[in-house]
Motif scaffolding. Structure first.
Motif, PDB file in Angstrom:
ATOM      1  N   ILE A  56       2.582   4.802  -0.790  1.00  0.00           N
ATOM      2  CA  ILE A  56       2.361   3.785   0.254  1.00  0.00           C
ATOM      3  C   ILE A  56       2.646   2.359  -0.230  1.00  0.00           C
ATOM      4  O   ILE A  56       3.321   1.594   0.463  1.00  0.00           O
ATOM      5  CB  ILE A  56       0.928   3.880   0.823  1.00  0.00           C
ATOM      6  N   PRO A  57       2.165   1.946  -1.407  1.00  0.00           N
ATOM      7  CA  PRO A  57       2.439   0.559  -1.836  1.00  0.00           C
ATOM      8  C   PRO A  57       3.924   0.259  -2.040  1.00  0.00           C
ATOM      9  O   PRO A  57       4.320  -0.905  -2.107  1.00  0.00           O
ATOM     10  CB  PRO A  57       1.675   0.444  -3.165  1.00  0.00           C
ATOM     11  N   LYS A  58       4.750   1.299  -2.125  1.00  0.00           N
ATOM     12  CA  LYS A  58       6.176   1.113  -2.377  1.00  0.00           C
ATOM     13  C   LYS A  58       7.000   1.000  -1.098  1.00  0.00           C
ATOM     14  O   LYS A  58       8.206   0.765  -1.150  1.00  0.00           O
ATOM     15  CB  LYS A  58       6.706   2.280  -3.223  1.00  0.00           C
ATOM     16  N   THR A 113       2.420   1.952  12.053  1.00  0.00           N
ATOM     17  CA  THR A 113       1.436   2.984  12.364  1.00  0.00           C
ATOM     18  C   THR A 113       0.955   2.814  13.803  1.00  0.00           C
ATOM     19  O   THR A 113       1.461   1.957  14.529  1.00  0.00           O
ATOM     20  CB  THR A 113       0.269   2.940  11.352  1.00  0.00           C
ATOM     21  N   VAL A 114      -0.021   3.633  14.226  1.00  0.00           N
ATOM     22  CA  VAL A 114      -0.311   3.750  15.663  1.00  0.00           C
ATOM     23  C   VAL A 114      -1.519   2.956  16.161  1.00  0.00           C
ATOM     24  O   VAL A 114      -1.746   2.874  17.370  1.00  0.00           O
ATOM     25  CB  VAL A 114      -0.480   5.233  16.067  1.00  0.00           C
ATOM     26  N   SER A 115      -2.325   2.391  15.263  1.00  0.00           N
ATOM     27  CA  SER A 115      -3.503   1.654  15.735  1.00  0.00           C
ATOM     28  C   SER A 115      -3.860   0.528  14.773  1.00  0.00           C
ATOM     29  O   SER A 115      -3.494   0.560  13.589  1.00  0.00           O
ATOM     30  CB  SER A 115      -4.717   2.592  15.883  1.00  0.00           C
ATOM     31  N   TRP A 146      -6.895  -0.315   7.607  1.00  0.00           N
ATOM     32  CA  TRP A 146      -7.290   0.561   6.504  1.00  0.00           C
ATOM     33  C   TRP A 146      -6.205   0.593   5.434  1.00  0.00           C
ATOM     34  O   TRP A 146      -6.502   0.490   4.238  1.00  0.00           O
ATOM     35  CB  TRP A 146      -7.564   1.979   7.018  1.00  0.00           C
ATOM     36  N   PHE A 147      -4.946   0.748   5.846  1.00  0.00           N
ATOM     37  CA  PHE A 147      -3.839   0.777   4.872  1.00  0.00           C
ATOM     38  C   PHE A 147      -3.751  -0.545   4.105  1.00  0.00           C
ATOM     39  O   PHE A 147      -3.432  -0.567   2.915  1.00  0.00           O
ATOM     40  CB  PHE A 147      -2.516   1.067   5.573  1.00  0.00           C
ATOM     41  N   LYS A 148      -4.035  -1.640   4.792  1.00  0.00           N
ATOM     42  CA  LYS A 148      -4.003  -2.953   4.129  1.00  0.00           C
ATOM     43  C   LYS A 148      -5.120  -3.062   3.096  1.00  0.00           C
ATOM     44  O   LYS A 148      -4.901  -3.516   1.963  1.00  0.00           O
ATOM     45  CB  LYS A 148      -4.134  -4.062   5.174  1.00  0.00           C
ATOM     46  N   GLY A 156      -3.013  -2.517   0.114  1.00  0.00           N
ATOM     47  CA  GLY A 156      -2.328  -3.793   0.197  1.00  0.00           C
ATOM     48  C   GLY A 156      -1.090  -3.759   1.072  1.00  0.00           C
ATOM     49  O   GLY A 156      -0.267  -4.673   1.038  1.00  0.00           O
ATOM     50  N   ALA A 157      -0.930  -2.704   1.855  1.00  0.00           N
ATOM     51  CA  ALA A 157       0.216  -2.580   2.759  1.00  0.00           C
ATOM     52  C   ALA A 157      -0.012  -3.442   3.999  1.00  0.00           C
ATOM     53  O   ALA A 157      -1.140  -3.828   4.305  1.00  0.00           O
ATOM     54  CB  ALA A 157       0.416  -1.126   3.160  1.00  0.00           C
TER      55      ALA A 157
END
Length: 374
Positions: A139-141, A147-149, A155-157, A161-162
């Motif tokens: 994911i960080p790459k 995404t959908v919501s 959450w991914f951030k 850090g995405a």
């Protein structure tokens, strides 16, 4: 430019991928969607190219290993210097990532859920660890990511850090004056013209379907139609028999999206009762919410953040406080007493805004960024 995408879901009925591929085709790309023979090899009538990977293993870790191995070599064979790779969910991301590095190709990632936090992994810690490790590595790459919501994006951030864009899984706009083709489908008997309550989607754990079924012990003069299929269907059919509700609760089976569009508006209420069993469900924003809005029917939804926020912001239904069947029945009765006409204007306004024709512009911007760099 050519776009290669792939999915382990049913290539015939995955509405999100179909909308994305249609939009990319409209934007001028040469699109090919890669599926599997896990659910057979249907004759598809799609305007974009399709390809099937023959699969020997039908489930478990062996299936994922076989799919990723074969997908890697399929992508190697089909890719060229003018290719953009579009991965869908974590279960297909690794081969896309490896090919993007080998050929120096742009990679876009569409995360439909938080794969490592699915409820099905709760009791499988070793399997969850594998997916979590893969997620943490990849994911960080990823540079181009959506995404959908908002819940998923946040959450991914926080976790990696995405900074993914949000492209909601909303349907195409349905206009009230659209000419509908006649589609034959045998509906359940309804001799007393009772009002219909509807669920559509996978019949799986954590969807709250069992709680909805139990709620019908405490409510009269309406039927519950369940459209879809899944691993819990047999169990829930038996539950309906045990509760002596077979004359009021009906399983419609898998229905093609075009046909389902003509059935959903017959309902008085649409149900979205997802339970908080893992972060992937907690922050979910199911496409059935938007399908119900397009069909002009109010929603009874769970009190999970994204679902609650959407229902309350657009004033298109009610939200339960908990999954107690009596509580669900009481909320259902409140909406039935009000009638769907009460929500008609709000539903129409929400449907105008929450449609794919608006969301696809975000998709266009992501791929235009890639073209500019290229």
């Amino acid at each position: 430019m050519k776009i290669l995408s792939a999915v382990t879901n049913n290539i015939e009925t995955d509405q999100r991928l179909d909308k994305v591929c249609h939009s990319l085709l409209k934007f001028g790309y040469d699109v090919e969607l890669i599926g599997t023979t896990l659910r057979g090899k249907p004759n598809l009538n799609k305007p974009y190219k399709t390809h099937f990977i023959d699969m020997k293993n039908q489930s478990s870790a062996k299936m994922y290993a076989e799919f990723n191995f074969k997908l890697f070599f399929t992508l190697l064979k089909k890719s060229d210097k003018k290719t953009i790779l579009l991965a869908n969910d974590l279960d297909s991301l690794l081969p896309f990532y490896l090919v993007s590095k080998l050929y120096r190709l742009p990679l876009v990632f569409d995360s439909h859920e938080i794969f490592s936090e699915l409820p099905s992994l709760t009791d499988r810690p070793k399997t969850k660890k594998v997916w979590k490790t893969l997620e943490r590595f990849l994911i960080p790459k990823i540079k181009y990511f959506y995404t959908v919501s908002d819940g998923y994006a946040n959450w991914f951030k926080k976790e990696y850090g995405a900074n993914p864009a949000v492209i909601r899984n909303v349907p195409n706009r349905t206009k009230l004056n659209d000419k509908q083709d006649f589609i034959f489908f045998r509906l359940p008997p309804n001799p007393n013209n009772e009002k219909i309550v509807m669920y559509q989607g996978a019949i799986n754990m954590s969807r709250g379907i069992d709680k909805m079924i139990e709620a019908f012990q405490y409510i009269d003069n309406c039927q519950f139609w369940i459209a879809g299929d899944g691993p819990k269907k047999t169990e829930y059919e038996q539950m309906v028999k045990d509760l002596n509700l077979t004359n009021r609760i009906h399983f419609l089976g898998n229905i093609p999206p075009k046909t389902l569009k003509t059935i959903t508006p017959l309902a008085e209420i649409g149900m979205s009762m997802e339970e908080d069993l893992g972060l992937s469900y907690r922050y979910a924003l199911p496409n059935k919410l938007f399908d119900f809005m397009q069909a002009g029917i109010p929603i009874l939804g769970t009190n999970l953040p994204e679902i609650k926020k959407t229902i309350e912001e657009y004033k298109v239904g009610k939200v339960i406080d908990n999954h107690n069947p009596k509580n669900i029945a009481n909320k259902l009765q409140e909406i039935l007493n009000e009638g769907k006409k009460t929500y008609k204007i709000n539903l129409q306004e929400a449907a105008k805004e929450l449609c794919w024709e608006n969301e696809e512009n975000k998709l266009k911007l992501i791929f235009e960024q890639i073209k500019k760099i290229d």
